[in-house]
Design a protein around this motif. Sequence first.
Motif, PDB file in Angstrom:
ATOM      1  N   ARG A 212       0.837  -1.211   0.000  1.00  0.00           N
ATOM      2  CA  ARG A 212       0.000   0.000   0.000  1.00  0.00           C
ATOM      3  C   ARG A 212       0.866   1.254   0.000  1.00  0.00           C
ATOM      4  N   ALA A 213       1.919   1.221   0.805  1.00  0.00           N
ATOM      5  CA  ALA A 213       2.809   2.381   0.877  1.00  0.00           C
ATOM      6  C   ALA A 213       3.501   2.637  -0.452  1.00  0.00           C
ATOM      7  N   ALA A 214       3.774   1.563  -1.202  1.00  0.00           N
ATOM      8  CA  ALA A 214       4.492   1.685  -2.472  1.00  0.00           C
ATOM      9  C   ALA A 214       3.696   2.442  -3.523  1.00  0.00           C
ATOM     10  N   GLU A 215       2.430   2.653  -3.283  1.00  0.00           N
ATOM     11  CA  GLU A 215       1.600   3.402  -4.230  1.00  0.00           C
ATOM     12  C   GLU A 215       1.836   4.905  -4.107  1.00  0.00           C
ATOM     13  N   GLY A 216       2.530   5.327  -3.055  1.00  0.00           N
ATOM     14  CA  GLY A 216       2.770   6.744  -2.831  1.00  0.00           C
ATOM     15  C   GLY A 216       4.097   7.205  -3.384  1.00  0.00           C
ATOM     16  N   ALA A 217       4.446   8.443  -3.074  1.00  0.00           N
ATOM     17  CA  ALA A 217       5.687   9.048  -3.549  1.00  0.00           C
ATOM     18  C   ALA A 217       6.900   8.424  -2.852  1.00  0.00           C
ATOM     19  N   PRO A 218       8.055   8.405  -3.523  1.00  0.00           N
ATOM     20  CA  PRO A 218       9.255   7.808  -2.923  1.00  0.00           C
ATOM     21  C   PRO A 218       9.603   8.362  -1.541  1.00  0.00           C
TER      22      PRO A 218
END
Length: 246
Positions: A212-218
């Motif tokens: 889920r976190a990987a869907e956000g900005a680096p």
Amino acid sequence: MATPSMLLLLADGRFPAGAHAHSCGLEAAVAAGRVTDLATLGEYLRGRLATAGLVAAAFAAAACRVAGSDHTTPVRPPPMDTDLTRPGQRRRATLVLLDAELDARTVSPAQRAVSRRQGRALLRAGREIWPGDIFAGLPATPGGPHQPLVLGLVGAAARLDPAQVATVAAHATVTGSASAAVRLLGLDPYQVQALLVRLAAACDAVAARAARAAEGAPHRLPAATAALADIHAEAHATWEVRLFAS
């Protein structure tokens, strides 16, 4: 999407990327007297899963997500000479950001070196098994790319999705140390395997959170750290005689 067999092959510790040579910090923890038996091993693995495991899984999933996506837009400006209209340049710019963000989250110089060394080994295996240009976007950083980024691209080459790649990364976080514990402490391998079974739900939860976190900005990816693990890594790097590389 990859077949179940492909997922199992990548999660197998016998995949030729040199993971068997690393204890993932356990050797130093054993020497310091902090891991002495099955119970303390369980505490160690839970802590590692919640910190290094979460970070590695998130960055691996993020790299997998951008592997085939030229439409991905870097959150921070890329270098001035980067032409984002050229094929692959948006992907390359995002991978550069991911590498820099992961470097910033890896406080210990020794752990940074280990991550890049493992990345080189995994990259060699990936290029041999899946020849092509999927690995061309990796940043040409000194020492090589970080291992989670390479894992993300290897997963993409194997047609895994980001959630599956996160599962492989989280799984490797605990299985490497668990395997080393059998050799370092002489633990019963059946009991160690039973411990891993009990940790399976936690491993799945960390992988889901990372995906889920990987869907956000680096720059918004998890930044969980463990100061004691950093100290152990620096001490371990000075040893003249050791069983594992890390």
